[in-house]
Motif scaffolding. Sequence first.
Motif, PDB file in Angstrom:
ATOM      1  N   TYR A  28       0.770  -1.173  -0.127  1.00  0.00           N
ATOM      2  CA  TYR A  28      -0.012  -0.087  -0.097  1.00  0.00           C
ATOM      3  C   TYR A  28       0.954   1.380   0.180  1.00  0.00           C
ATOM      4  CZ  TYR A  28      -4.022  -3.030   0.842  1.00  0.00           C
ATOM      5  OH  TYR A  28      -4.839  -3.966   0.607  1.00  0.00           O
ATOM      6  N   ARG A  33       1.102   3.212  -5.612  1.00  0.00           N
ATOM      7  CA  ARG A  33       0.039   3.554  -6.144  1.00  0.00           C
ATOM      8  C   ARG A  33       0.557   4.954  -7.304  1.00  0.00           C
ATOM      9  NH1 ARG A  33      -1.587   4.233  -0.963  1.00  0.00           N
ATOM     10  NH2 ARG A  33      -1.249   6.631  -0.865  1.00  0.00           N
ATOM     11  N   LEU A  45      -4.633  -1.524  -8.834  1.00  0.00           N
ATOM     12  CA  LEU A  45      -4.848  -1.287  -7.426  1.00  0.00           C
ATOM     13  C   LEU A  45      -6.362  -1.915  -6.902  1.00  0.00           C
ATOM     14  CD1 LEU A  45      -4.109   2.384  -7.230  1.00  0.00           C
ATOM     15  CD2 LEU A  45      -2.235   0.431  -6.680  1.00  0.00           C
ATOM     16  N   GLY A  49      -6.037   0.761  -2.547  1.00  0.00           N
ATOM     17  CA  GLY A  49      -4.846   1.375  -3.089  1.00  0.00           C
ATOM     18  C   GLY A  49      -3.709   0.382  -3.012  1.00  0.00           C
ATOM     19  N   ALA A 196      -2.741   9.750  -6.340  1.00  0.00           N
ATOM     20  CA  ALA A 196      -2.665   8.433  -5.538  1.00  0.00           C
ATOM     21  C   ALA A 196      -3.249   8.577  -4.316  1.00  0.00           C
ATOM     22  CB  ALA A 196      -1.362   7.859  -5.498  1.00  0.00           C
TER      23      ALA A 196
END
Length: 197
Positions: A28, A33, A45, A49, A196
């Motif tokens: 993560y 991201r 994703l 995320g 992101a």
Amino acid sequence: MTIQLRCRCGAVAGEMEAGRAYVRATCYCKDCRAFARFLGQPGVLDASGGTDIVAMAPAAVRFTAGSEHIACMSLSPKGLLRWYASCCGTPLANTARDPKMLYVGMVTACVDAAPQAVDAEFGTRGRVVLYAGSATAPVRGTPLAFVTGGVRIVAGLIGARLRRERTSPFFDGSGRPLREPDVISREQRAALEREAD
């Protein structure tokens, strides 16, 4: 068992030896991201995320078609090398810049197998979580699995070194990356990180 690899459009194909996997993890971190945002492809994703990755020995990965479409980028001059299929933007893998680091994180978005087969070979998604605090939605950390996964990676690295493995589909025989990485600017990275978050 051999697991097939394939980009979304089918131009890049390959395979990896499932038995050489170190651990499956969901990362993560903001960098993963940002890479997914750079590619602009949906479905890389998860809902929080995270990027699903199988860490393994580079010598266990082979590309059988489309190597001319394999491209490389990096989020900074010293950052990880992030590999993808330039034909369709499918993420392939992450590697260190040093080819002596016998590690590749294969992004499961390029795995050409049913989710049940991937789970059977590498364990269920989310069993090992990295950077849970950076997730875009609440994610439960896995501290014990994180430590166990780290130990498996170290053991795999030592084993590959003891076997004197040198091959990687992402580096040539002299240790140069297969493709010169496209290092994005700080401004581009900041924009990707804003997207992101």
